[in-house]
Write an enzyme that holds these catalytic residues in place. Structure first.
Site, mmCIF file in Angstrom:
data_model
loop_
_atom_site.group_PDB
_atom_site.id
_atom_site.type_symbol
_atom_site.label_atom_id
_atom_site.label_comp_id
_atom_site.label_asym_id
_atom_site.label_seq_id
_atom_site.Cartn_x
_atom_site.Cartn_y
_atom_site.Cartn_z
ATOM 1 N N LYS A 116 0.809 -1.220 0.000
ATOM 2 C CA LYS A 116 0.000 0.000 0.000
ATOM 3 C C LYS A 116 0.842 1.270 0.000
ATOM 4 O O LYS A 116 0.387 2.311 -0.489
ATOM 5 C CB LYS A 116 -0.937 -0.019 1.194
ATOM 6 C CG LYS A 116 -1.970 -1.120 1.093
ATOM 7 C CD LYS A 116 -2.880 -1.029 2.275
ATOM 8 C CE LYS A 116 -4.042 -1.950 2.130
ATOM 9 N NZ LYS A 116 -5.017 -1.700 3.199
ATOM 10 N N LYS A 158 -1.583 1.883 9.543
ATOM 11 C CA LYS A 158 -1.983 0.789 8.656
ATOM 12 C C LYS A 158 -0.786 -0.071 8.239
ATOM 13 O O LYS A 158 0.313 0.446 8.044
ATOM 14 C CB LYS A 158 -2.651 1.363 7.390
ATOM 15 C CG LYS A 158 -3.936 2.116 7.696
ATOM 16 C CD LYS A 158 -4.410 2.927 6.513
ATOM 17 C CE LYS A 158 -5.339 2.136 5.621
ATOM 18 N NZ LYS A 158 -6.022 3.019 4.624
ATOM 19 N N GLY A 164 -8.203 -6.966 3.380
ATOM 20 C CA GLY A 164 -9.428 -7.533 3.935
ATOM 21 C C GLY A 164 -9.882 -6.835 5.203
ATOM 22 O O GLY A 164 -10.527 -7.420 6.063
ATOM 23 N N GLY A 165 -9.551 -5.554 5.302
ATOM 24 C CA GLY A 165 -9.990 -4.786 6.468
ATOM 25 C C GLY A 165 -9.183 -5.058 7.724
ATOM 26 O O GLY A 165 -9.523 -4.579 8.800
ATOM 27 N N GLU A 200 -1.886 7.502 8.277
ATOM 28 C CA GLU A 200 -2.773 8.380 7.514
ATOM 29 C C GLU A 200 -3.631 9.168 8.471
ATOM 30 O O GLU A 200 -3.898 8.720 9.584
ATOM 31 C CB GLU A 200 -3.744 7.535 6.664
ATOM 32 C CG GLU A 200 -3.191 7.145 5.349
ATOM 33 C CD GLU A 200 -4.133 6.234 4.559
ATOM 34 O OE1 GLU A 200 -5.256 5.949 5.027
ATOM 35 O OE2 GLU A 200 -3.720 5.826 3.475
ATOM 36 N N HIS A 235 -14.816 -3.083 8.570
ATOM 37 C CA HIS A 235 -14.160 -2.732 7.301
ATOM 38 C C HIS A 235 -14.499 -3.699 6.171
ATOM 39 O O HIS A 235 -13.796 -3.755 5.164
ATOM 40 C CB HIS A 235 -12.638 -2.622 7.451
ATOM 41 C CG HIS A 235 -12.210 -1.658 8.520
ATOM 42 N ND1 HIS A 235 -12.566 -0.336 8.490
ATOM 43 C CD2 HIS A 235 -11.480 -1.828 9.641
ATOM 44 C CE1 HIS A 235 -12.065 0.264 9.553
ATOM 45 N NE2 HIS A 235 -11.412 -0.612 10.268
ATOM 46 N N ARG A 291 -8.003 -6.841 -9.270
ATOM 47 C CA ARG A 291 -8.739 -8.086 -9.537
ATOM 48 C C ARG A 291 -10.216 -7.750 -9.717
ATOM 49 O O ARG A 291 -10.622 -6.608 -9.512
ATOM 50 C CB ARG A 291 -8.587 -9.013 -8.330
ATOM 51 C CG ARG A 291 -9.016 -8.284 -7.068
ATOM 52 C CD ARG A 291 -9.136 -9.150 -5.863
ATOM 53 N NE ARG A 291 -9.215 -8.383 -4.643
ATOM 54 C CZ ARG A 291 -10.296 -7.802 -4.154
ATOM 55 N NH1 ARG A 291 -11.451 -7.899 -4.804
ATOM 56 N NH2 ARG A 291 -10.271 -7.119 -3.041
ATOM 57 N N ARG A 337 -24.891 -8.534 0.134
ATOM 58 C CA ARG A 337 -24.042 -9.717 0.322
ATOM 59 C C ARG A 337 -24.695 -10.595 1.382
ATOM 60 O O ARG A 337 -24.837 -10.169 2.536
ATOM 61 C CB ARG A 337 -22.666 -9.316 0.824
ATOM 62 C CG ARG A 337 -21.872 -8.498 -0.148
ATOM 63 C CD ARG A 337 -20.447 -8.391 0.352
ATOM 64 N NE ARG A 337 -19.689 -7.467 -0.476
ATOM 65 C CZ ARG A 337 -18.360 -7.399 -0.489
ATOM 66 N NH1 ARG A 337 -17.660 -8.197 0.308
ATOM 67 N NH2 ARG A 337 -17.732 -6.548 -1.255
HETATM 68 P P1 ADP Z 1 -8.135 -3.195 3.136
HETATM 69 O O1 ADP Z 1 -7.107 -3.430 2.083
HETATM 70 O O2 ADP Z 1 -7.864 -3.996 4.360
HETATM 71 O O3 ADP Z 1 -9.525 -3.308 2.619
HETATM 72 P P2 ADP Z 1 -8.315 -0.259 3.018
HETATM 73 O O4 ADP Z 1 -7.116 0.626 3.039
HETATM 74 O O5 ADP Z 1 -8.998 -0.430 1.710
HETATM 75 O O6 ADP Z 1 -7.906 -1.675 3.633
HETATM 76 O O7 ADP Z 1 -9.363 0.247 4.078
HETATM 77 C C1 ADP Z 1 -10.533 -0.470 4.361
HETATM 78 C C2 ADP Z 1 -11.523 0.371 5.102
HETATM 79 O O8 ADP Z 1 -10.932 0.914 6.304
HETATM 80 C C3 ADP Z 1 -12.020 1.576 4.344
HETATM 81 O O9 ADP Z 1 -13.085 1.279 3.476
HETATM 82 C C4 ADP Z 1 -12.445 2.463 5.504
HETATM 83 O O10 ADP Z 1 -13.666 1.993 6.041
HETATM 84 C C5 ADP Z 1 -11.396 2.233 6.560
HETATM 85 N N1 ADP Z 1 -10.271 3.199 6.430
HETATM 86 C C6 ADP Z 1 -9.104 3.010 5.781
HETATM 87 N N2 ADP Z 1 -8.327 4.107 5.819
HETATM 88 C C7 ADP Z 1 -8.999 5.049 6.533
HETATM 89 C C8 ADP Z 1 -8.756 6.419 6.914
HETATM 90 N N3 ADP Z 1 -7.623 7.058 6.589
HETATM 91 N N4 ADP Z 1 -9.716 7.061 7.621
HETATM 92 C C9 ADP Z 1 -10.875 6.449 7.956
HETATM 93 N N5 ADP Z 1 -11.165 5.175 7.644
HETATM 94 C C10 ADP Z 1 -10.263 4.470 6.936
#
Ligand code: ADP
Length: 446
Positions: A116, A158, A164-165, A200, A235, A291, A337
């Site tokens: 990421k 992160k 996967g959240g 972030e 998530h 994907r 879902r």
């Molecule tokens: P993953 O790859 O695990 O799905 P993501 O980076 O796509 O991780 O983040 C998944 C979810 O986490 C987002 O849809 C959001 O709900 C929450 N999230 C991620 N980054 C942030 C952020 N900077 N601020 C608030 N919520 C966040």
């Protein structure tokens, strides 16, 4: 065009890929674990190969077994679906090296987007707006404190290899940063084999808006507009819609173009999704999925484009037939879902399906591998059906979803159908006033 495609997945997505292949005159090879011998994807495929015992590590994640199955059956391409090996750059590389086409982007691009930190960097360069935060990985808790102080609390730590959240920690105040940072790094190492973390700004009330793109690696890239996936629990997306009901037309066109241009600039090939958080009129890139996604059908419904067929055509070296000026949004779509889970505790509910009745009628699509008498194994993801509806506008689609949920019967196991029924009647959902954190409290009020 390919003659035979091996589908390295199971469940509804394996069926979805099988359907696209059949409509293109391509024969299919299913692979399955010993727990899935009776699964629908195995029944429908032209050929099937057992690749190992129930545990996913020994079957659906077993690269040598999948490659042997492809060689044995003389498959000329592999579609990985989502989950399992779909974003495993090593798998894509080995498939390429074996002279088999990987239906997805190059292993190189998967590797960049799978990290990421590297992904954010690449996107910034390609002109995509990102969430303010550390410029890259953060090495120590001290560095983390300095960055957090500069961007302001709350922040989110992160894992660079997270997915996967999982692998995220929200930190509300400076005093909690050091322990959260150390815990996030330790957990990242344990779960993803990589302790790299980054920081972030934590956005308080964003929506999750994502843009679907398709690119052919020959400089042609288009976007298929956006989906709103703000209804999340832990998530994980629960109910999605397309288009995003809170974007105006100019904003929609703008973000779509930013993504299509970026896909062209990074020489992207195949279907991909740019995920953003959207707050106060601003988009903040969070990640790119390289994907097919679970929620792709809602885009297919509003754009009338078969995304899986496009992926197959592009992987076979064809130039893209889609032109941006021909792609338009027609109506509105929702996807629920449906998981085999307790609708209040969310505990998995594997077991034998007694009755299964899929709703039908105009504008209703059910993507599912369920059938009466089928036993849902306890080893895999609990998603068992996707109920997708299309209507001329949001109101009509919502009425249709209520009607379809009322028709759907899955007995023998618990499912999340009752949660969806409650959601589609909720005033906040109907009025569209929620953010990504809203569903957690909605679930807690049951
Ligand atoms: P993953 O790859 O695990 O799905 P993501 O980076 O796509 O991780 O983040 C998944 C979810 O986490 C987002 O849809 C959001 O709900 C929450 N999230 C991620 N980054 C942030 C952020 N900077 N601020 C608030 N919520 C966040």
């Amino acid at each position: 065009m390919f003659k035979k495609v091996l589908i390295a997945n199971r469940g509804e997505i394996a069926l979805r890929i099988h359907r696209a292949c059949k409509e293109m005159g391509i024969s299919t090879v299913a692979v399955h674990s010993t727990a899935d011998s009776d699964a629908m994807h195995v029944r429908l495929a032209d050929e099937s190969v057992c690749i190992g015992p129930p545990s996913a590590t020994e079957s659906y994640l077993n690269i040598p077994a999948i490659l042997s199955a492809a060689t044995l059956t003389d498959a000329d391409a592999i579609h990985p679906g989502y989950g399992f090996l779909s974003e495993n750059a090593n798998f894509a590389r080995i498939v390429e090296e074996h002279g088999i086409a990987f239906i997805g982007p190059s292993s190189n691009l998967i590797a960049i987007m799978g990290d990421k930190v590297a992904a954010k960097e690449a996107m910034k360069k390609a002109g995509v707006p990102v969430v303010p935060g550390s410029d890259g990985a953060v090495a120590t808790a001290r560095d983390a404190s300095k960055i957090a102080a500069a961007i302001g609390y709350p922040v989110i730590v992160k894992a660079a290899s997270g997915g996967g959240g999982r692998g995220m920690k929200v930190v509300e105040r400076a005093g909690d940063l050091e322990s959260a940072f150390n815990l996030a790094a330790t957990e990242a190492k344990a779960n993803f084999g990589d302790a790299t973390v980054y920081i972030e700004k934590f956005l308080g009330q964003p929506r999750h808006v994502e843009v679907q793109v398709i690119a052919d690696g020959k400089g042609n890239a288009v976007h298929l507009f956006e989906r709103d996936c703000s209804l999340q629990r832990k998530h994980q997306k629960v109910l999605e819609e397309a288009p995003c009901p809170i974007l105006d037309e100019a904003t929609r066109q703008h973000i779509g173009k930013v993504c299509a241009d970026a896909a062209g600039r990074i020489d992207y090939l195949s279907a991909g999704t740019f995920e953003f958080l959207y707050e106060n009129g601003e988009f903040y890139f969070i990640e790119m999925n390289t994907r097919i996604q679970v929620e792709h059908p809602i885009t297919e419904m509003i754009c009338d484009i078969d995304i899986v067929s496009e992926m197959i055509r592009i992987a076979a070296g064809e130039e893209m037939s889609l032109r941006q000026q021909d792609i338009a949004i027609n109506g509105h779509a929702f996807e629920c879902r449906i998981n085999a889970e307790d609708p209040t505790t969310f505990a998995p509910s594997p077991g034998r399906i007694e009755e299964f009745h899929a709703p039908g009628g105009l504008g209703v699509r059910v993507d599912s591998a369920l059938y009466a008498g089928y036993s849902i194994p306890a080893y895999y993801d609990s998603l068992v059906a996707k109920l997708i509806v299309h209507g001329r506008d949001r109101d009509e689609a919502l009425m249709r979803m209520r009607r379809a949920l009322g028709e759907m019967v899955v007995s023998g196991v618990s499912t999340t159908i009752p949660l969806h029924k409650r959601l589609v009647d909720d005033p906040s959902f109907i009025a569209n006033t929620y953010d990504i954190h809203w569903l957690e409290s909605f679930v807690a009020t049951d």
